[in-house]
Design a protein around this motif. Structure first.
Motif, PDB file in Angstrom:
ATOM      1  N   ASN A 124      78.888 -43.017  -5.140  1.00  0.00           N
ATOM      2  CA  ASN A 124      80.195 -43.633  -4.919  1.00  0.00           C
ATOM      3  C   ASN A 124      80.157 -45.099  -5.358  1.00  0.00           C
ATOM      4  N   GLU A 125      81.175 -45.848  -4.986  1.00  0.00           N
ATOM      5  CA  GLU A 125      81.256 -47.263  -5.389  1.00  0.00           C
ATOM      6  C   GLU A 125      80.088 -48.087  -4.872  1.00  0.00           C
ATOM      7  N   ASN A 126      79.498 -47.643  -3.775  1.00  0.00           N
ATOM      8  CA  ASN A 126      78.432 -48.416  -3.140  1.00  0.00           C
ATOM      9  C   ASN A 126      77.048 -47.796  -3.286  1.00  0.00           C
TER      10      ASN A 126
ATOM     11  N   LYS B 213      83.165 -43.255 -13.783  1.00  0.00           N
ATOM     12  CA  LYS B 213      84.014 -43.440 -12.606  1.00  0.00           C
ATOM     13  C   LYS B 213      83.664 -44.689 -11.816  1.00  0.00           C
ATOM     14  N   TYR B 214      82.370 -45.040 -11.771  1.00  0.00           N
ATOM     15  CA  TYR B 214      81.955 -46.075 -10.824  1.00  0.00           C
ATOM     16  C   TYR B 214      81.326 -47.321 -11.457  1.00  0.00           C
ATOM     17  N   HIS B 215      81.138 -47.364 -12.776  1.00  0.00           N
ATOM     18  CA  HIS B 215      80.319 -48.452 -13.329  1.00  0.00           C
ATOM     19  C   HIS B 215      80.983 -49.823 -13.244  1.00  0.00           C
TER      20      HIS B 215
ATOM     21  N   SER C 276      82.187 -50.923 -10.551  1.00  0.00           N
ATOM     22  CA  SER C 276      81.973 -51.397  -9.185  1.00  0.00           C
ATOM     23  C   SER C 276      81.071 -52.627  -9.194  1.00  0.00           C
ATOM     24  N   LYS C 277      81.386 -53.585  -8.346  1.00  0.00           N
ATOM     25  CA  LYS C 277      80.607 -54.824  -8.296  1.00  0.00           C
ATOM     26  C   LYS C 277      79.430 -54.740  -7.322  1.00  0.00           C
ATOM     27  N   THR C 278      79.336 -53.617  -6.589  1.00  0.00           N
ATOM     28  CA  THR C 278      78.267 -53.493  -5.596  1.00  0.00           C
ATOM     29  C   THR C 278      77.059 -52.725  -6.115  1.00  0.00           C
TER      30      THR C 278
ATOM     31  N   TRP D 186      75.119 -50.690 -12.644  1.00  0.00           N
ATOM     32  CA  TRP D 186      74.999 -49.496 -13.482  1.00  0.00           C
ATOM     33  C   TRP D 186      74.439 -49.814 -14.864  1.00  0.00           C
TER      34      TRP D 186
END
Length: 425
Positions: A310-312, A361-363, A365-367, A370
């Protein structure tokens, strides 16, 4: 043991498969998925067999004998090797401990279908009342259902290990599972003293002990009992992990994740996290180089990685991306022909089908870091203007209809948008 058995099993497979339709491990795995994926509904009546007398004298004798059984932390001077008699003595006791715990015994048809779904074993194809799942049998032979006679032959040709010691082992590394068709229970070997307390043999006074491990195992396997799964993962983690590692049950996210978490923790403990991606690939893909070069894929683990990313959180997907990119670089350096590379291209296809959509989908994300690409995108970008290796890979995918994978064709098109300077987004 796995390495010891492989060579003779190969010969045996050639004879056992004559006259049968050849099916890849992937095909067999997919066929099993067509069976019911839902745990069976609980029976309205508690109907155990319970038609076996409890031979207290014999049980007492074997309790003493089993004190001389080899286990990981106990090597006896005068070792006792368990036999079929030990198994026969434990089964009615296990049945009673299940009954006393309120376990609902399923109907045979339900039990048979559930076993087929869990382990890919068709109980009706065997005349044995208790079928053995061998924990160290290579995964690409799990569907062969070797008879005791065949296993005895394999052992006689490959090792000095006796059949009884191999089959009725109490040692964790040699643990097997026994599927009792009559009683409709699944169990490993259990020490008799963990199942019964004998007060008086002459007066036939005894009490059956509660064995939460076996109760939880059967409740979870048959009914998907959540409390049973929690108990196994918290109190019997090795048994839970064996369902995946030894018996190829890859349909439970919680077990799959627990195995991957343990693998990652082990790498972290020994400062070998750089090897984790390769270890993860080995967990997912079981190569059968010894016979027909067909590939056994634990697709359930790939689905788990998809579910938990997921995002995290992206640790496992990112590790697979890095490891697969290393494989692609090694392939480019090799002098293998396109046909010879086909086996590895299939591996790459399956991993990209899972990991590349997750990157897309998630790359952003800043957390989670990737990095600069997914499998196919980073590979395409790394080739610059020399795209001949890319077209070899792409054309192999096309020739194989993208292995019928749902995302691979889309991810190939997405990869071609990557450059050495930026990702598409």
């Amino acid at each position: 043991m796995r390495k010891i058995l492989i060579s003779c099993i190969q010969v045996l497979v050639l004879f056992s498969c004559q006259g049968q339709e050849n099916k890849t491990a992937i095909q067999l795995n997919n066929e099993n998925k067509e069976a019911t994926t839902k745990p069976i509904e609980k029976s309205t009546e508690n109907k155990p067999v319970m038609n076996n007398d409890i031979d207290l004298k014999k049980i007492a004798e074997h309790i003493e004998l089993q004190k001389r059984v080899f286990v990981m932390d106990h090597i006896p001077d005068n070792e006792y090797v368990a036999t079929r008699e030990d198994l026969d003595l434990q089964q009615p006791l296990i049945e009673k401990t299940l009954f006393n715990s309120g376990y609902k015994f399923p109907e045979y048809v339900e039990f048979r279908e559930r076993v087929k779904y869990l382990f890919g074993v068709d109980l009706d194809k065997s005349t044995e009342t208790i079928i053995t799942l061998y924990g160290d049998e290579p995964l690409y032979y799990k569907d062969k259902n070797f008879t005791d006679k065949e296993i005895k032959y394999i052992l006689s040709q490959t090792t000095n290990l006796t059949f009884d010691k191999y089959k009725y082992s109490f040692a964790r590394f040699g643990r097997n599972l026994f599927i009792d068709k009559e009683r409709k229970i699944i169990t490993p070997m259990v020490f008799l003293e963990d199942l019964i307390k004998i007060n008086s043999i002459d007066k036939k006074e005894y009490s059956v002990k509660q064995n939460l491990s076996i109760v939880s195992l059967n409740k979870y396997l048959m009914y998907g009992d959540k409390a049973g799964l929690i108990y196994l993962l918290s109190r019997e983690k090795e048994m839970a992990h064996d369902l995946l590692l030894k018996f190829n049950y890859d349909k439970e996210d919680k077990i799959n994740k627990s195995v991957m978490d343990s693998l990652y923790s082990k790498n972290k403990k020994f400062n070998t996290t750089y090897e984790f991606g390769d270890n993860l690939v080995d967990l997912i893909l079981i190569s059968n180089y010894q016979t027909d070069n067909k590939l056994y894929i634990r697709e359930g683990i790939l689905k788990t990685i998809e579910h938990i990313t997921n995002e995290n959180e992206g640790t496992y997907a990112i590790s697979l991306i890095d490891s697969t990119l290393d494989l692609l670089r090694e392939l480019d350096k090799s002098d293998l022909t396109k046909a010879q590379k086909g086996y590895s291209y299939k591996i790459i296809g399956y991993l990209a089908n899972t990991c590349d959509p997750l990157f897309r989908k998630y790359h952003l994300s800043k957390t989670v870091k990737w990095r600069r690409g997914n499998i196919l995108g980073a590979y395409h970008a790394s080739l610059g203007e020399d795209l001949e290796p890319w077209y070899d890979l792409k054309n192999t995918f096309i020739e194989n209809n993208y292995y019928n994978l749902p995302h691979l064709e889309e991810m190939v098109a997405y990869a071609e948008e990557f450059t050495d300077k930026e990702t598409p987004e």
